[in-house]
Scaffold this motif. Structure first.
Motif, PDB file in Angstrom:
ATOM      1  N   LYS A 179      15.145  -6.509   8.594  1.00 30.34           N
ATOM      2  CA  LYS A 179      15.279  -5.566   7.481  1.00 30.34           C
ATOM      3  C   LYS A 179      13.918  -5.315   6.837  1.00 30.34           C
ATOM      4  N   GLU A 180      13.165  -6.394   6.594  1.00 33.26           N
ATOM      5  CA  GLU A 180      11.841  -6.235   5.993  1.00 33.26           C
ATOM      6  C   GLU A 180      10.858  -5.609   6.970  1.00 33.26           C
ATOM      7  N   ILE A 181      11.021  -5.904   8.266  1.00 34.45           N
ATOM      8  CA  ILE A 181      10.165  -5.271   9.276  1.00 34.45           C
ATOM      9  C   ILE A 181      10.390  -3.763   9.268  1.00 34.45           C
ATOM     10  N   ALA A 182      11.666  -3.346   9.128  1.00 38.43           N
ATOM     11  CA  ALA A 182      11.985  -1.912   9.078  1.00 38.43           C
ATOM     12  C   ALA A 182      11.340  -1.255   7.852  1.00 38.43           C
ATOM     13  N   GLU A 183      11.366  -1.976   6.715  1.00 41.34           N
ATOM     14  CA  GLU A 183      10.728  -1.452   5.492  1.00 41.34           C
ATOM     15  C   GLU A 183       9.213  -1.333   5.695  1.00 41.34           C
ATOM     16  N   MET A 184       8.637  -2.342   6.363  1.00 38.20           N
ATOM     17  CA  MET A 184       7.197  -2.302   6.638  1.00 38.20           C
ATOM     18  C   MET A 184       6.852  -1.158   7.588  1.00 38.20           C
ATOM     19  N   GLU A 185       7.732  -0.889   8.542  1.00 41.40           N
ATOM     20  CA  GLU A 185       7.494   0.216   9.479  1.00 41.40           C
ATOM     21  C   GLU A 185       7.435   1.546   8.744  1.00 41.40           C
ATOM     22  N   LYS A 186       8.353   1.720   7.783  1.00 40.20           N
ATOM     23  CA  LYS A 186       8.324   2.947   6.972  1.00 40.20           C
ATOM     24  C   LYS A 186       7.027   3.035   6.182  1.00 40.20           C
ATOM     25  N   GLU A 187       6.612   1.895   5.608  1.00 41.54           N
ATOM     26  CA  GLU A 187       5.374   1.873   4.835  1.00 41.54           C
ATOM     27  C   GLU A 187       4.166   2.108   5.742  1.00 41.54           C
ATOM     28  N   LYS A 188       4.228   1.577   6.979  1.00 39.03           N
ATOM     29  CA  LYS A 188       3.138   1.772   7.933  1.00 39.03           C
ATOM     30  C   LYS A 188       2.995   3.241   8.311  1.00 39.03           C
ATOM     31  N   GLN A 189       4.138   3.901   8.525  1.00 43.65           N
ATOM     32  CA  GLN A 189       4.110   5.323   8.847  1.00 43.65           C
ATOM     33  C   GLN A 189       3.544   6.137   7.692  1.00 43.65           C
ATOM     34  N   GLU A 190       3.952   5.739   6.477  1.00 40.90           N
ATOM     35  CA  GLU A 190       3.431   6.408   5.283  1.00 40.90           C
ATOM     36  C   GLU A 190       1.917   6.196   5.178  1.00 40.90           C
ATOM     37  N   ALA A 191       1.473   4.938   5.428  1.00 45.49           N
ATOM     38  CA  ALA A 191       0.044   4.629   5.350  1.00 45.49           C
ATOM     39  C   ALA A 191      -0.744   5.371   6.433  1.00 45.49           C
ATOM     40  N   ALA A 192      -0.124   5.501   7.633  1.00 41.42           N
ATOM     41  CA  ALA A 192      -0.787   6.217   8.727  1.00 41.42           C
ATOM     42  C   ALA A 192      -0.963   7.692   8.391  1.00 41.42           C
ATOM     43  N   SER A 193       0.023   8.246   7.697  1.00 47.83           N
ATOM     44  CA  SER A 193      -0.054   9.666   7.352  1.00 47.83           C
ATOM     45  C   SER A 193      -1.074   9.924   6.239  1.00 47.83           C
ATOM     46  N   GLU A 194      -1.248   8.945   5.344  1.00 46.62           N
ATOM     47  CA  GLU A 194      -2.192   9.146   4.242  1.00 46.62           C
ATOM     48  C   GLU A 194      -3.544   8.501   4.511  1.00 46.62           C
ATOM     49  N   LYS A 195      -3.632   7.644   5.522  1.00 40.18           N
ATOM     50  CA  LYS A 195      -4.858   6.949   5.912  1.00 40.18           C
ATOM     51  C   LYS A 195      -5.394   6.091   4.759  1.00 40.18           C
ATOM     52  N   LYS A 196      -6.535   5.444   5.034  1.00 41.98           N
ATOM     53  CA  LYS A 196      -7.127   4.604   3.994  1.00 41.98           C
ATOM     54  C   LYS A 196      -7.745   5.493   2.920  1.00 41.98           C
ATOM     55  N   VAL A 197      -7.521   5.105   1.687  1.00 36.48           N
ATOM     56  CA  VAL A 197      -7.949   5.930   0.558  1.00 36.48           C
ATOM     57  C   VAL A 197      -9.169   5.300  -0.105  1.00 36.48           C
ATOM     58  N   SER A 198     -10.217   6.099  -0.303  1.00 33.36           N
ATOM     59  CA  SER A 198     -11.419   5.602  -0.972  1.00 33.36           C
ATOM     60  C   SER A 198     -11.239   5.676  -2.489  1.00 33.36           C
ATOM     61  N   ILE A 199     -12.145   5.019  -3.196  1.00 34.16           N
ATOM     62  CA  ILE A 199     -12.095   5.054  -4.661  1.00 34.16           C
ATOM     63  C   ILE A 199     -12.271   6.486  -5.157  1.00 34.16           C
ATOM     64  N   ARG A 200     -13.162   7.228  -4.515  1.00 33.08           N
ATOM     65  CA  ARG A 200     -13.382   8.624  -4.906  1.00 33.08           C
ATOM     66  C   ARG A 200     -12.110   9.444  -4.738  1.00 33.08           C
ATOM     67  N   GLN A 201     -11.418   9.241  -3.606  1.00 37.83           N
ATOM     68  CA  GLN A 201     -10.183   9.998  -3.348  1.00 37.83           C
ATOM     69  C   GLN A 201      -9.089   9.670  -4.358  1.00 37.83           C
ATOM     70  N   LEU A 202      -9.078   8.420  -4.864  1.00 36.75           N
ATOM     71  CA  LEU A 202      -8.083   8.056  -5.880  1.00 36.75           C
ATOM     72  C   LEU A 202      -8.155   8.989  -7.084  1.00 36.75           C
ATOM     73  N   PHE A 203      -9.386   9.372  -7.444  1.00 36.24           N
ATOM     74  CA  PHE A 203      -9.580  10.184  -8.646  1.00 36.24           C
ATOM     75  C   PHE A 203      -9.560  11.687  -8.360  1.00 36.24           C
ATOM     76  N   THR A 204      -9.886  12.069  -7.128  1.00 32.10           N
ATOM     77  CA  THR A 204      -9.948  13.498  -6.823  1.00 32.10           C
ATOM     78  C   THR A 204      -8.628  14.052  -6.297  1.00 32.10           C
ATOM     79  N   SER A 205      -7.774  13.186  -5.729  1.00 32.67           N
ATOM     80  CA  SER A 205      -6.492  13.657  -5.188  1.00 32.67           C
ATOM     81  C   SER A 205      -5.417  13.665  -6.274  1.00 32.67           C
ATOM     82  N   SER A 206      -4.761  14.795  -6.431  1.00 30.98           N
ATOM     83  CA  SER A 206      -3.685  14.901  -7.431  1.00 30.98           C
ATOM     84  C   SER A 206      -2.508  13.989  -7.082  1.00 30.98           C
ATOM     85  N   LYS A 207      -2.417  13.590  -5.817  1.00 32.03           N
ATOM     86  CA  LYS A 207      -1.325  12.732  -5.356  1.00 32.03           C
ATOM     87  C   LYS A 207      -1.348  11.363  -6.049  1.00 32.03           C
TER      88      LYS A 207
END
Length: 409
Positions: A179-207
């Motif tokens: 169950k937790e692996i499935a939750e991690m898979e969803k989070e992994k897919q989400e992370a793959a779609s948004e990629k690693k976020v830099s400090i600059r992107q934290l402030f410049t992205s409206s997301k």
């Protein structure tokens, strides 16, 4: 003398400010457990400098030791909540996150007791007192060897599915990890779609903008609430309030601090983060006003010293109900895997910067404002309460994806 005293108190936060930006990098590069193992070297080095202070220019060695220890604390105060939030079951994430704050306040209480004159707080033994934290770092080093790596880090960052399952089984016992692996898979897919976020992107992205503002404000509210003014200078405050033995009153603050942190461990999953945070801020606001009234009228009514004392204890109680523990782990809850390391780094820097400002400036402001100094904190607490009421979401019982969806809406 005031400058040396203020600097030795606040330089600790400078170290925290500097190292907080490397939390995400070292956590991703080494893994959560290895990173915590390595940074213990800084703690041992800093405490050796303070422990050997009598052998050289004492004030310089103490200031240097505090700075190096601050580097360690800046890293550990980011790595520990990150690790704990990633290994905790969703239903217990808040309670286990609060244990980080409990460990901190327990350390404060132990140091206050050991700092009594007849124990280690005297002319002969004070270097041993300042060096003792190095022993705690050594103990932590060996205990961390028994800790499993974060299954979220193993699965999402490294793609090691089997190792993540083994880690989950060590953490959860014989329960099915899928169950937790499935939750991690969803989070992994989400992370793959948004990629690693830099400090600059934290402030410049409206997301991420709203989540970043909330993360920064909860850190600012924790430090500018006035709690560190009480922790750093409580003995001096009790002296002004007319207490005969102020050092014992300070230890009483440490006891109350620890007891109510234990209580908050049980409250945080029942009442929720947002409601406890709001209740704590409002309680601190009322206590700050009462403290000011007590200090102002002390010269006219001797019994006002008791009003000031009670107000200080209530101030600490309300802090530990919400504004104390919640900011440390709520940042890790507000962000998914991609932006989380950058967000924790920025929030950590903000927390330590505010800590430095309070530690460096409070004594000067207290000398300038006298008994009215806590009016400033009361005004700030009102602002923080209004912000939290309007902007801070409830994260209790929500997955990282559900929390991210709140901000997307």
């Amino acid at each position: 003398l005031t400058m040396y005293w203020s600097l030795s108190v606040s330089v600790f936060a400078v170290g925290g400010m500097v190292s907080s930006f490397t939390v995400g990098w070292i956590g991703d590069r080494l893994g959560r457990v290895k990173a915590m193992l390595v940074v213990n070297i800084l703690s041992i080095a800093g405490n050796l400098l303070m422990g050997l202070a009598k052998l050289g220019p004492s004030h310089m060695l103490i200031i240097a030791g505090r700075a190096v220890t601050g580097l360690y604390c800046g890293l550990s105060s980011g790595l520990v909540p990150m690790y704990v939030s990633e290994i905790s079951p969703t239903a217990l994430r808040g309670a286990l996150g609060t244990l980080h704050q409990l460990a901190i306040v327990t350390g404060i209480l132990i140091s206050q007791v050991l700092g009594l004159d007849f124990l280690l707080g005297n002319d002969e033994m004070w270097p041993l007192l300042l060096g003792l934290s190095g022993v705690a770092a050594l103990l932590q080093f060996f205990l961390l060897l028994l800790c499993p790596e974060s299954p979220r880090y193993l699965y999402i960052k490294l793609g090691k599915v089997e190792e993540a399952k083994k880690s989950l089984k060590r953490l959860r016992g014989n329960c099915d990890p899928m169950k937790e692996i499935a939750e991690m898979e969803k989070e992994k897919q989400e992370a793959a779609s948004e990629k690693k976020v830099s400090i600059r992107q934290l402030f410049t992205s409206s997301k991420y903008r709203q989540a970043v503002i909330v993360a920064l404000m909860v850190q600012i509210s924790q430090q500018f609430s006035g709690i560190n003014a009480i922790f750093y200078y409580s003995t001096n405050i009790f002296e002004r309030a007319g207490v005969d033995q102020p050092v014992y009153a300070t230890i009483g603050v440490g006891v109350v601090n620890t007891v109510f942190t234990v209580i908050s461990v049980f409250l945080v999953e029942k009442a929720g983060r947002r409601s406890l945070f709001l209740a704590g801020l409002m309680g601190m606001l009322i206590s700050a006003v009462a403290m000011t009234v007590g200090l102002v009228l002390l010269s006219q009514f001797a019994w006002m010293s008791y009003v000031s004392m009670v107000a200080i204890f209530l101030f600490v109680i309300f802090f530990e109900v919400g504004p104390g523990p919640i900011p440390w782990f709520i940042v890790a809850e507000l962000f998914s895997q991609g932006p989380r390391p950058a967000a924790i780094a920025v929030a950590g820097f903000c927390n330590w910067a505010c800590n430095f400002i309070v530690g460096m400036c409070f004594q000067y402001i207290a000398d300038l404002c006298g008994p009215y100094v806590f009016v400033i904190f009361a005004a700030l607490l009102l602002v923080f309460f209004l912000f939290a009421y309007l902007k801070v979401p409830e994260t209790k019982g929500k997955s990282f994806e559900e929390i991210a969806a709140v901000f997307r809406r």
